[in-house]
Design a protein around this motif. Structure first.
Motif, mmCIF file in Angstrom:
data_model
loop_
_atom_site.group_PDB
_atom_site.id
_atom_site.type_symbol
_atom_site.label_atom_id
_atom_site.label_comp_id
_atom_site.label_asym_id
_atom_site.label_seq_id
_atom_site.Cartn_x
_atom_site.Cartn_y
_atom_site.Cartn_z
ATOM 1 N N ALA A 29 0.808 -1.217 0.000
ATOM 2 C CA ALA A 29 0.000 0.000 0.000
ATOM 3 C C ALA A 29 0.838 1.262 0.000
ATOM 4 O O ALA A 29 0.454 2.266 -0.600
ATOM 5 N N ASN A 30 1.977 1.240 0.652
ATOM 6 C CA ASN A 30 2.801 2.442 0.744
ATOM 7 C C ASN A 30 3.912 2.471 -0.301
ATOM 8 O O ASN A 30 4.956 3.082 -0.096
ATOM 9 N N SER A 31 3.694 1.829 -1.430
ATOM 10 C CA SER A 31 4.652 1.879 -2.536
ATOM 11 C C SER A 31 4.214 2.949 -3.530
ATOM 12 O O SER A 31 3.038 3.065 -3.865
ATOM 13 N N ILE A 32 5.168 3.746 -4.001
ATOM 14 C CA ILE A 32 4.820 4.889 -4.835
ATOM 15 C C ILE A 32 5.922 5.174 -5.841
ATOM 16 O O ILE A 32 7.104 4.939 -5.575
ATOM 17 N N ALA A 33 5.526 5.648 -7.008
ATOM 18 C CA ALA A 33 6.464 6.131 -8.020
ATOM 19 C C ALA A 33 6.171 7.595 -8.274
ATOM 20 O O ALA A 33 5.015 7.976 -8.493
ATOM 21 N N VAL A 34 7.217 8.422 -8.225
ATOM 22 C CA VAL A 34 7.093 9.837 -8.572
ATOM 23 C C VAL A 34 7.477 9.974 -10.036
ATOM 24 O O VAL A 34 8.642 9.827 -10.409
#
Length: 484
Positions: A29-34
């Motif tokens: 859930a707390n994985s992100i790509a900018v």
């Protein structure tokens, strides 16, 4: 709407409190790509600013241990966004994407950001942040805090610790100049771009002598110029400057991972001080475990010391953080090669070439692995495709020696000496060792030490030196360089 501080960030978070628990799919859930921010200024010369702001935001978020932030190379693969959010999220294995654009108008800068659920493509949050350009540094901090809060993964470090971790500056002109340098350095175009980055980083340091990120970047630029472009006489002073600059970066920001990575790199490749590099590399891993670049440097260092129990997990983590970064997979292949896993070496190099067909050393790495598998014809075909002469020319000599063609081997060796000079000393030693010219190979290795040839970092893990590895002089050399 203009966000003014923590209160506004808290309001944004209130509307997003359920997001952390509503994501679906295999990504955490707390994985992100900018993703790269779009430049809306109508001026291509401002592209460095939008790219730099996205990169700085990515770096800030990656320092939060509660987040898994995809690295820059993988995120930048989707600059044109030809794929939808589901395709990007699937390839990067992330639950969310942060997209944005930057508009500079006069003395004002406006950044619009949007948080998108990758699995559905739904926008979960969007906000505009607007400030005078003089306040761009506080603007970037506000965005990072708002995103962190939105992901229920708050940044709790006090301001002093944040500065020590980020290596940042309060000088807007220094920040702008640093971003210009970083844009040139990351382009990896040629000597002119690398020297241009050095000039920009030097200017940033002059504007703010305590700007640790600029000092660490300047150290890396000096080391690259020393390693790739300098002749032997110029290499030593450049590496000395690189180490001094990295030490200043560490002093200015004692929790900044990039400063320790730069120091480890300068000590290892420049000073050939294997033991002294150990502490900085370990600190880099400790403080930069969320950075694929830091982990990649650490993993290669450990592999060169044959510490595969540390190298393999680090490069695996880097591949998770930056899953379409060709350099990560090139390094993964090289670690496999050092461990004697030649199938793994080929797989890593092929994946790197799939991601970037023009990446340097890919074909040469495959050729080396084929050669050690006894597949001489396959190796020759790969060496013929390699553009990096320090791999292709020795490769031709290796193939000729395996085929029993000493005349061709001598022609390749002579070409290596004439075209590369002292920059190819280590490769000369490899060819001589494979030629069973043991004393000549050891003589050249001794000269490598005198000239501080960075090829010596391969000494403990290089199968091409096998014919000399049982010699007393070679064992003495390993002890002299503190490999054993």
């Amino acid at each position: 709407a203009v966000i003014g501080g923590a209160a506004a960030a808290a309001v944004a978070a209130a509307s997003l409190g359920v997001w952390r628990y509503s994501s679906s799919g295999s990504a955490t859930a707390n994985s992100i790509a900018v993703l790269p921010f779009e430049n809306l200024s109508g001026d291509t010369s401002k592209q460095y600013l939008s790219d730099g702001l996205a990169a700085e935001l990515r770096a800030t978020l990656s320092r939060n241990p509660l987040l898994r932030v995809v690295g820059q190379a993988s995120s930048n693969k989707f600059r044109d966004q030809s794929e939808d959010s589901r395709g990007i999220g699937r390839q990067l294995n992330v639950a969310s994407l942060l997209d944005g654009n930057v508009l500079v108008a006069g003395n004002m800068i406006r950044i619009a950001v949007e948080l998108v659920e990758a699995s559905s493509g739904f926008s979960r949050w969007s906000q505009k942040f607007e400030r005078p350009m003089d306040n761009v540094l506080s603007l970037q901090d506000d965005i990072a805090k708002a995103v962190d809060t939105a992901l229920s993964a708050r940044l709790t470090s006090p301001a002093s610790e944040s500065q020590a971790r980020s290596g940042g500056t309060k000088n807007v002109a220094a920040f702008d100049t640093y971003l210009r340098g970083k844009d040139l350095f990351d382009s990896q175009k040629d000597e002119a771009s690398d020297r241009g980055s050095l000039a920009a980083f030097t200017e940033a340091v002059q504007l703010d002598p305590n700007y640790a990120a600029a000092r660490a970047a300047r150290s890396r630029a000096l080391a690259v110029i020393a390693n790739e472009y300098a002749q032997a006489a110029d290499r030593r002073p450049l590496y000395n400057q690189a180490v001094d600059e990295a030490r200043r970066a560490v002093s200015a920001a004692p929790l900044f991972a990039d400063a320790y990575a730069a120091l480890g790199y300068g000590l290892f490749y420049g000073k050939l001080d294997i033991i002294a590099a150990d502490g900085p590399y370990e600190k880099a891993r400790q403080y930069g475990g969320g950075s694929a670049d830091v982990l990649g440097l650490y993993a290669i260092y450990r592999a060169r010391r044959r510490q595969f129990d540390r190298a393999v997990p680090a490069i695996a983590r880097a591949a998770t953080l930056d899953p379409v970064n060709p350099t990560v997979f090139k390094n993964r292949g090289r670690i496999s090669f050092a461990a004697g896993d030649y199938e793994g070496a080929i797989a890593g190099a092929r994946r790197a070439l799939d991601l970037n067909p023009d990446i340097g050393a890919g074909h040469g790495d495959i050729g080396n692995a084929f050669l050690l598998q006894g597949k001489t014809a396959e190796a020759a075909a790969e060496f013929a495709k390699e553009k990096l002469q320090l791999l292709s020319i020795p490769g031709r000599a290796f193939v000729a020696l395996r085929d029993g063609n000493e005349a061709d081997a001598k022609r390749a060796f002579d070409e290596l000496v004439q075209s590369q000079g002292d920059n190819g000393l280590y490769q000369q030693a490899q060819v001589l060792a494979q030629w069973n010219k043991v004393e000549a190979a050891l003589d050249v290795l001794d000269k490598c030490v005198e000239e501080q040839d960075s090829g010596l970092v391969y000494l403990l893990s290089d199968p091409f030196l096998a014919p000399v590895q049982n010699q007393a002089r070679f064992k003495l050399l390993l002890r002299r360089l503190h490999f054993v």
